[in-house]
Design a protein around this motif. Structure first.
Motif, short mmCIF file in Angstrom:
data_model
loop_
_atom_site.label_atom_id
_atom_site.label_comp_id
_atom_site.label_asym_id
_atom_site.label_seq_id
_atom_site.Cartn_x
_atom_site.Cartn_y
_atom_site.Cartn_z
N ARG A 190 61.94 80.26 85.30
CA ARG A 190 60.87 81.05 86.54
C ARG A 190 59.59 80.46 87.10
NH1 ARG A 190 59.90 86.09 84.12
NH2 ARG A 190 61.86 86.23 82.94
N TRP A 191 59.59 79.42 86.53
CA TRP A 191 58.71 78.39 88.03
C TRP A 191 58.96 78.51 89.63
CZ3 TRP A 191 58.99 73.88 90.84
CH2 TRP A 191 57.85 73.16 90.98
N LEU A 192 60.07 77.91 88.97
CA LEU A 192 61.10 77.92 90.49
C LEU A 192 61.42 79.18 90.95
CD1 LEU A 192 62.82 76.47 92.59
CD2 LEU A 192 64.93 76.92 91.10
N MET A 193 61.51 80.42 90.70
CA MET A 193 61.88 81.66 91.52
C MET A 193 60.13 81.99 91.88
SD MET A 193 64.17 82.86 88.38
CE MET A 193 64.32 84.84 89.04
N ALA A 194 59.30 82.11 90.86
CA ALA A 194 57.94 81.89 91.56
C ALA A 194 57.36 81.22 92.68
CB ALA A 194 56.83 81.60 90.99
N GLU A 195 57.60 80.13 92.72
CA GLU A 195 57.72 79.14 94.42
C GLU A 195 58.49 79.52 94.77
OE1 GLU A 195 56.10 76.01 94.89
OE2 GLU A 195 54.88 77.47 93.23
N SER A 204 57.54 72.19 102.45
CA SER A 204 58.02 70.92 101.70
C SER A 204 57.06 70.60 101.03
CB SER A 204 59.43 70.42 102.10
OG SER A 204 58.44 69.13 102.61
N ALA A 205 55.66 69.91 101.69
CA ALA A 205 54.70 69.40 101.51
C ALA A 205 54.09 70.27 100.00
CB ALA A 205 53.44 68.89 102.62
N ASP A 206 54.31 71.30 100.23
CA ASP A 206 53.37 71.90 99.40
C ASP A 206 54.03 72.37 97.75
OD1 ASP A 206 51.57 71.96 101.27
OD2 ASP A 206 51.61 73.98 102.02
N HIS A 207 55.46 72.09 98.68
CA HIS A 207 56.19 72.87 97.46
C HIS A 207 56.85 71.63 96.75
CE1 HIS A 207 54.87 77.21 97.91
NE2 HIS A 207 54.48 76.43 98.73
N ILE A 212 64.59 75.61 100.49
CA ILE A 212 63.22 75.76 101.59
C ILE A 212 64.04 76.29 103.25
CG2 ILE A 212 61.25 75.27 103.82
CD1 ILE A 212 60.90 72.83 100.99
N PRO A 213 65.10 75.97 103.37
CA PRO A 213 66.05 76.96 104.37
C PRO A 213 66.88 78.22 104.13
CG PRO A 213 66.64 74.64 104.39
CD PRO A 213 65.76 74.42 103.19
N SER A 214 67.00 78.06 102.34
CA SER A 214 66.94 79.67 101.75
C SER A 214 66.01 80.57 101.66
CB SER A 214 67.64 78.94 100.39
OG SER A 214 69.07 78.02 100.09
N ALA A 215 64.99 80.34 101.91
CA ALA A 215 64.03 81.55 101.83
C ALA A 215 63.55 81.24 103.30
CB ALA A 215 62.18 80.80 101.12
#
Ligand code: ZN
Length: 381
Positions: free
Chosen positions: A21-26, A58-61, A68-71
């Motif tokens: 759930r945390w990952l989904m929020a990120e 990638s530094a912030d998360h 990140i590329p998927s996002a």
């Protein structure tokens, strides 16, 4: 390029572990920041977006880096729709992902194809697990190694795993089956060598199923009129059940059609429902009989045809029900149950008449097909 069929397998999400759930929020944050950056600098390619935003994000998360590329991909997809709406002059809000979500490419996650156990990395050294409830149908697909795993999407209520398969080169058609798609039937012409015959496949169940559900739905809204949340939930469930039932029936129809086409080495010709010419006909349709079953049967026919190597040709549906296949004259008034040509007296029921025009359009634009199937001379029927 190899043509592929992609299918989505959907599962209820069940209990989502807190780390996931945390990952989904990120992930949602990364998508929304990517949208902001891409919009601000007018970026349209994943490559440019990566060059400009990857390092900061990638530094912030502190998430597994492949997300990140998927996002980026999700963000650019959202922006594509947004830009299109803006181009068309529609008022539209800047896209913003509200729901929790995770999208992962196949190299990011692991799925045990026998047990349904899904392993999702959170960050280096940490992962979450979900157990997908596999049905027999899921098992048969996942047990078939020719289907490879594609992307994974997790939302608070659903998990979707896509599977894909390379499709065979479609065969050269020796015949054609042209179909007019109607509310509860496919009406067609089978043209083979010098002969042509009319076919109709009825699926009256669609009408019955929809009418029953319509009545039931009306009853729900009347009875529970005091609680709009309850209504919405009940209607949602009714809608899903209805769709599943209709879908089951349409599967039998599409399966039979593909078999017939394959046996005769025929191409299947359909109207292109996504063209604007398809409008005008929809007005003809009863409100209850939404055009969803028509789109659904086309969807089924297309992917089954692709898997079976059956060529599918799509033609513009404009005027198909109002043109005379014998002399080409058009009727601009309303066409009733039968099409009657005012110029040459040609007469045929509206649906088969439309199918004949669909066939003629395909023959006019596809040389290989026209060589195998001469235009049936309407006058000799
Ligand atoms: Zn005519």
């Amino acid at each position: 390029m190899v043509a592929r069929v992609v299918r989505g397998l959907a599962f209820p999400a069940g209990e989502i572990p807190p780390a996931l759930r945390w990952l989904m929020a990120e992930f949602r944050l990364i998508v929304n920041e990517s949208v902001r950056i891409a919009l601000g600098q007018d970026i349209r390619s994943r490559f440019r977006l990566a060059r400009i935003a990857y390092r900061t994000l990638s530094a912030d998360h502190d998430v597994y880096k492949q997300y990140i590329p998927s996002a980026f991909e999700v963000a650019l997809g959202m922006l594509k729709g947004y830009r299109k709406r803006v181009r068309r002059g529609r008022h539209t809000d800047v896209p913003y992902l509200r729901r929790l979500m995770l999208k992962a490419e196949n190299q990011s996650y692991r799925l045990d194809r026998e047990t349904g156990r899904l392993r999702i990395p959170i960050r280096a050294g940490q992962q979450a697990f979900l157990d997908l409830p596999l049905s027999d149908w899921h098992r048969s697909l996942l047990g078939d190694a020719s289907w490879s795993l594609g992307s994974l999407t997790v939302t608070p209520d659903r998990v979707i795993v896509t599977v894909r398969k390379a499709t065979p080169e479609p065969y050269l058609p020796m015949a054609a089956i042209a179909l007019d798609t109607n509310e509860d039937s496919l009406d067609g012409v089978i043209a083979e060598g010098r002969t042509a015959s009319l076919v109709t496949v009825f699926f009256p169940e669609v009408r019955v199923v929809q009418a029953t559900h319509f009545r039931r739905r009306r009853r729900i809204t009347r009875k529970k009129a005091h609680d709009s949340r309850v209504i919405r939930r009940l209607l949602g469930r009714e809608g899903r059940r209805e769709r599943n039932r209709v879908r089951q029936r349409l599967h039998l129809v599409s399966k039979g059609l593909i078999q017939t086409a394959k046996e005769r080495h025929a191409a299947i010709v359909l109207e292109n429902l996504s063209l604007h010419g398809a409008g005008g006909r929809s007005r003809r349709m009863n409100r209850r009989l939404s055009s969803w079953p028509r789109r659904e049967i086309h969807r089924q026919i297309e992917y089954k045809a692709a898997l079976a190597g059956v060529p599918v040709i799509k033609v513009n549906p404009a005027w198909t029900s109002k043109t005379c296949p014998a002399c080409g004259a058009r009727r601009r008034d309303r066409v009733g149950k039968d099409f009657v040509c005012l110029v040459c007296d040609w007469e045929m029921d509206r649906q088969h008449n439309a199918a004949l025009n669909i066939l003629k359009s395909a023959l006019a634009s596809h040389e290989a097909l026209a060589r195998a199937v001469p235009v049936p001379s309407a006058m000799t029927w």
